[in-house]
Write an enzyme that holds these catalytic residues in place. Structure first.
Site, PDB file in Angstrom:
ATOM      1  CB  SER A 176      36.114 108.890  99.174  1.00 26.53           C
ATOM      2  OG  SER A 176      35.451 109.669  99.112  1.00 26.53           O
TER       3      SER A 176
ATOM      4  CE  LYS B 240      34.538 117.374  97.206  1.00 25.87           C
ATOM      5  NZ  LYS B 240      32.901 116.646  97.895  1.00 25.87           N
TER       6      LYS B 240
ATOM      7  N   GLY C 148      34.448 107.007  91.865  1.00 24.48           N
ATOM      8  CA  GLY C 148      32.797 107.430  91.751  1.00 24.48           C
ATOM      9  C   GLY C 148      32.935 107.560  90.357  1.00 24.48           C
ATOM     10  CB  SER C 149      30.257 109.355  87.947  1.00 17.82           C
ATOM     11  OG  SER C 149      31.220 110.520  87.742  1.00 17.82           O
TER      12      SER C 149
ATOM     13  CD  GLU D  21      39.069 100.650  90.147  1.00 19.44           C
ATOM     14  OE1 GLU D  21      38.739 100.485  88.952  1.00 19.44           O
ATOM     15  OE2 GLU D  21      40.243 100.033  89.682  1.00 19.44           O
TER      16      GLU D  21
ATOM     17  CB  CYS E 251      29.985 100.297  91.277  1.00 20.99           C
ATOM     18  SG  CYS E 251      31.496  99.432  92.529  1.00 20.99           S
TER      19      CYS E 251
ATOM     20  CD  GLU F  43      27.099 104.187  87.181  1.00 20.38           C
ATOM     21  OE1 GLU F  43      27.649 104.874  87.034  1.00 20.38           O
ATOM     22  OE2 GLU F  43      27.886 102.978  87.577  1.00 20.38           O
TER      23      GLU F  43
HETATM   24  P1  NAD Z   1      30.952 111.546  91.510  1.00 16.93           P
HETATM   25  O1  NAD Z   1      31.021 111.371  90.777  1.00 16.93           O
HETATM   26  O2  NAD Z   1      30.045 112.076  91.738  1.00 16.93           O
HETATM   27  O3  NAD Z   1      31.754 112.533  93.072  1.00 16.93           O
HETATM   28  C1  NAD Z   1      32.409 110.965  93.108  1.00 16.93           C
HETATM   29  C2  NAD Z   1      33.429 112.174  94.380  1.00 16.93           C
HETATM   30  O4  NAD Z   1      33.903 112.912  93.123  1.00 16.93           O
HETATM   31  C3  NAD Z   1      32.557 113.412  95.452  1.00 16.93           C
HETATM   32  O5  NAD Z   1      33.135 113.986  96.196  1.00 16.93           O
HETATM   33  C4  NAD Z   1      32.484 114.248  94.654  1.00 16.93           C
HETATM   34  O6  NAD Z   1      32.315 115.544  95.223  1.00 16.93           O
HETATM   35  C5  NAD Z   1      33.772 114.667  93.990  1.00 16.93           C
HETATM   36  N1  NAD Z   1      33.956 115.269  93.275  1.00 16.93           N
HETATM   37  C6  NAD Z   1      32.931 115.749  91.529  1.00 16.93           C
HETATM   38  N2  NAD Z   1      33.875 116.772  91.011  1.00 16.93           N
HETATM   39  C7  NAD Z   1      34.764 116.900  91.163  1.00 16.93           C
HETATM   40  C8  NAD Z   1      36.075 117.718  90.956  1.00 16.93           C
HETATM   41  N3  NAD Z   1      35.976 118.268  89.483  1.00 16.93           N
HETATM   42  N4  NAD Z   1      36.879 117.818  91.368  1.00 16.93           N
HETATM   43  C9  NAD Z   1      37.265 117.271  92.289  1.00 16.93           C
HETATM   44  N5  NAD Z   1      36.377 116.742  93.519  1.00 16.93           N
HETATM   45  C10 NAD Z   1      35.235 116.150  92.148  1.00 16.93           C
HETATM   46  O7  NAD Z   1      29.807 109.540  91.872  1.00 16.93           O
HETATM   47  P2  NAD Z   1      29.326 109.615  93.175  1.00 16.93           P
HETATM   48  O8  NAD Z   1      27.527 109.757  92.634  1.00 16.93           O
HETATM   49  O9  NAD Z   1      29.265 109.718  94.782  1.00 16.93           O
HETATM   50  O10 NAD Z   1      29.349 107.747  93.159  1.00 16.93           O
HETATM   51  C11 NAD Z   1      28.617 107.184  92.009  1.00 16.93           C
HETATM   52  C12 NAD Z   1      29.697 106.737  90.981  1.00 16.93           C
HETATM   53  O11 NAD Z   1      30.785 106.009  91.682  1.00 16.93           O
HETATM   54  C13 NAD Z   1      28.969 105.761  90.164  1.00 16.93           C
HETATM   55  O12 NAD Z   1      29.388 105.981  88.716  1.00 16.93           O
HETATM   56  C14 NAD Z   1      29.170 103.670  90.559  1.00 16.93           C
HETATM   57  O13 NAD Z   1      29.340 103.351  89.808  1.00 16.93           O
HETATM   58  C15 NAD Z   1      31.102 104.691  90.789  1.00 16.93           C
HETATM   59  N6  NAD Z   1      31.667 103.852  92.281  1.00 16.93           N
HETATM   60  C16 NAD Z   1      32.370 103.309  91.574  1.00 16.93           C
HETATM   61  C17 NAD Z   1      33.009 102.001  92.061  1.00 16.93           C
HETATM   62  C18 NAD Z   1      34.231 101.287  91.885  1.00 16.93           C
HETATM   63  O14 NAD Z   1      34.742 100.526  92.237  1.00 16.93           O
HETATM   64  N7  NAD Z   1      34.278 101.349  90.328  1.00 16.93           N
HETATM   65  C19 NAD Z   1      33.301 101.664  93.335  1.00 16.93           C
HETATM   66  C20 NAD Z   1      32.315 102.607  93.827  1.00 16.93           C
HETATM   67  C21 NAD Z   1      31.320 104.180  93.211  1.00 16.93           C
END
Ligand code: NAD
Length: 543
Positions: free
Chosen positions: A187, A212, A265-266, A293, A327, A425
């Protein structure tokens, strides 16, 4: 055994409370904000229903006051990751087989706990830990979290009752099995509701998860986990594993029992997960379901027939609420030359009324961005614009991290439609405007469609309904959530199922049956009443 068939009706969306001065909800929330701010708690891992302390710890701080420690959390190591996989597999036997109405009832209880007993607690944790103001927290942590749960129960009941045709001499059934293995729920920091849903939608369909959470959202996510257990989710069905994403990801993705990834996430992180799954493919029992997403470069496209006040209002809230860390937040805007002076003036006047600061001061529309890494990243885009020949800062642009990670809502005007901040972004309170000549509408639409790899949300503004329809058609693949005369944020469960395509994700629409269907592995069962006793077809028996 109770053999009734239960059909869950479509629920109402959870009403958003107003938190007016002196209201019971405001009094309770203020008490809870003070309670959570005046102590530091210890957050363990929760594996198989048990708290686990590893003594490898990190700090949870307030983004708007980064010296204020809200909690110390324990990080998972290799041993705990293996324990979590075992716990999830063990719990799968019970949870996948239990009658689905029992799963539904446990989840509905969680929703009611969230909207009643723990409303203030979850709001306070989201406000303090993720720097959301009251409204932003209320619509996320409470209302959307409960909506996801309640609507998913209804969608699950619709999926389960969808059955194939039976005819003479046969009965055909579809069994909606949980996936064979566990789901890895990963998440992001920005929505408490998403963190909940990434677990609970697979869980509704009989799956177990390893969760996680994002390190910067651990406080609210830990309280969610405790609510899930209080609601009756059995031990091991959800396993809460804070820690390093890279470490947890490496071991979890190496398990032969990985049945799916439910990620938000990203784009970069999701691509890495996908690649790792591809590398491990030979090792898995089943092809893991990959549901992700990811990012966005969400746009507002303004037609010359638009109303400038409506455009300016949508741009200010769509780009700057929750510091642009949605997002779906508007981050690029295309405005016709004829409207730009009035749109700009209107935006400037709204900008002057915006207050920024601590979440506890209720007048603040803007709070802090999530952490230092994010602050530095956003600031680098603003600095780039300040130094560029192709851009100017219309308003905002000041950054100050002495107490909290504060960045002013910033409007960049560029003459280059491919300017860096039109393409990438940023995930912060930065909106870039490109002004097109009214007669070059077609060219501007082409730019909107091709400038960014993402396709999450987008909005078109215009009073000429025929022109708006044409724009809607031309931009068909630019957004999974498309808005007409509204800001591109604020999707509501059941009303605007959410998700985008292209680089924005797999578009499995959180908050809808399209998402839930990814968490089942249907088995078709055909039963014949009068089995054949002769291999010959009728015409073969003629002689
Ligand atoms: P992030 O990708 O940095 O982290 C997301 C999750 O991935 C975190 O829990 C992180 O610890 C985990 N993570 C990172 N590397 C990993 C790996 N190698 N293995 C497993 N887990 C790992 O994203 P963030 O900064 O928390 O959130 C922001 C991003 O989320 C933005 O890009 C945003 O656009 C996107 N987002 C998208 C939506 C959607 O519905 N499209 C909604 C909310 C956020």
């Amino acid at each position: 055994m109770n053999n009734s068939i239960y059909d869950f009706e479509t629920p109402q969306n959870e009403p958003v409370k107003e938190y007016l001065k002196g209201s019971p909800e405001r009094v309770e929330l203020e008490k809870e904000l003070n309670r959570q701010s005046s102590k530091s708690i210890e957050i363990p891992l929760i594996i198989g229903g048990k708290e686990v302390y590893t003594n490898d710890t990190g700090k949870v701080t307030m983004p708007h006051d980064h010296n204020h420690v809200l909690a110390i959390y324990h990080k998972a190591g290799e041993k705990e990751i293996k324990m979590a996989i075992e716990a999830a597999m063990e719990a799968h036997k019970l949870w996948a087989d239990i009658h689905w109405t029992t799963r539904a009832s446990i989840l509905l209880k969680a929703a009611d706990l969230i909207t009643e007993k723990y409303r203030a607690m979850l709001n306070a944790a989201t406000m303090l830990g993720q720097s959301k103001n009251i409204y932003q927290s209320e619509i996320d942590a409470v209302c959307e979290t409960a909506d996801f749960i309640r609507f998913n129960v209804t969608f699950a009941s619709q999926i389960y009752k969808t059955q194939p045709i039976s005819s003479f001499n046969q009965l055909n059934r579809m069994e909606y099995r949980a996936l064979e293995g566990f789901v890895f729920a990963v998440s992001p920091f920005n929505f408490t509701s998403i963190a909940s849903n990434l677990n609970l939608s697979p869980v509704m369909m009989g799956n177990t998860t390893i969760w996680k959470p994002a390190t910067t959202a651990i406080l609210s996510n830990y309280y969610l986990m405790k609510i899930f257990l209080e609601a009756g989710i059995p031990s091991g069905v959800i396993n809460f594993l804070p820690g390093s994403g890279a470490l947890i990801g490496k071991h979890v993705l190496a398990s032969k029992d990985l049945a799916g990834i439910h990620f938000t996430g990203s784009n970069n992180t999701f691509n890495n997960l996908w690649k790792t799954v591809a590398d491990n493919l030979h090792n898995y029992k089943s092809y893991p379901r990959l549901v992700g997403e990811t990012g966005g470069k969400d746009f507002i496209f303004v037609h010359p027939s638009a109303d400038f006040t409506e455009v300016a209002t949508a741009a200010m809230s769509g780009a700057f609420e929750f510091q642009g860390q949605k997002c779906s937040a508007a981050s690029r805007m295309y405005v016709p030359e004829s409207l730009w002076p009035s749109v700009k003036e209107q935006m400037l006047s709204i900008y002057k009324s915006i207050k920024m600061g601590d979440v506890k001061e209720v007048g603040n529309f803007v709070n802090a961005v999530i952490d230092n890494a994010s602050y530095e990243n956003i600031k680098s885009y603003i600095d780039f614009a300040k130094e560029s020949q192709d851009a100017e800062i219309v308003f905002g642009g000041k950054c100050d991290k002495s107490k909290g990670y504060f960045i002013e809502p910033t409007l960049i005007l560029t003459t280059n439609p491919k300017f860096k901040s039109m393409e990438e972004e940023i995930f912060g309170p930065v909106l870039t405007v490109y002004v097109y000549q009214d007669q070059n509408l077609e060219e501007a639409l082409n730019l909107c469609d091709t400038t960014s790899p993402y396709a999450l949300t987008g909005a078109v503004f215009g009073k000429d309904r025929i022109a708006v329809s044409e724009i809607c058609r031309r931009l068909s693949y630019t957004a999974g959530n498309f808005y007409i005369n509204d800001k591109p944020t604020g999707a509501v469960v059941g009303k605007q199922p959410f998700g985008g395509a292209r680089a924005s994700g797999t578009n499995d629409k959180a908050g809808g049956e399209f998402n839930l269907i990814r968490w089942v592995s249907p088995r078709t069962v055909k039963e014949t009443f009068l089995p054949a006793t002769d291999i010959r077809y009728g015409y073969m028996k003629e002689d």
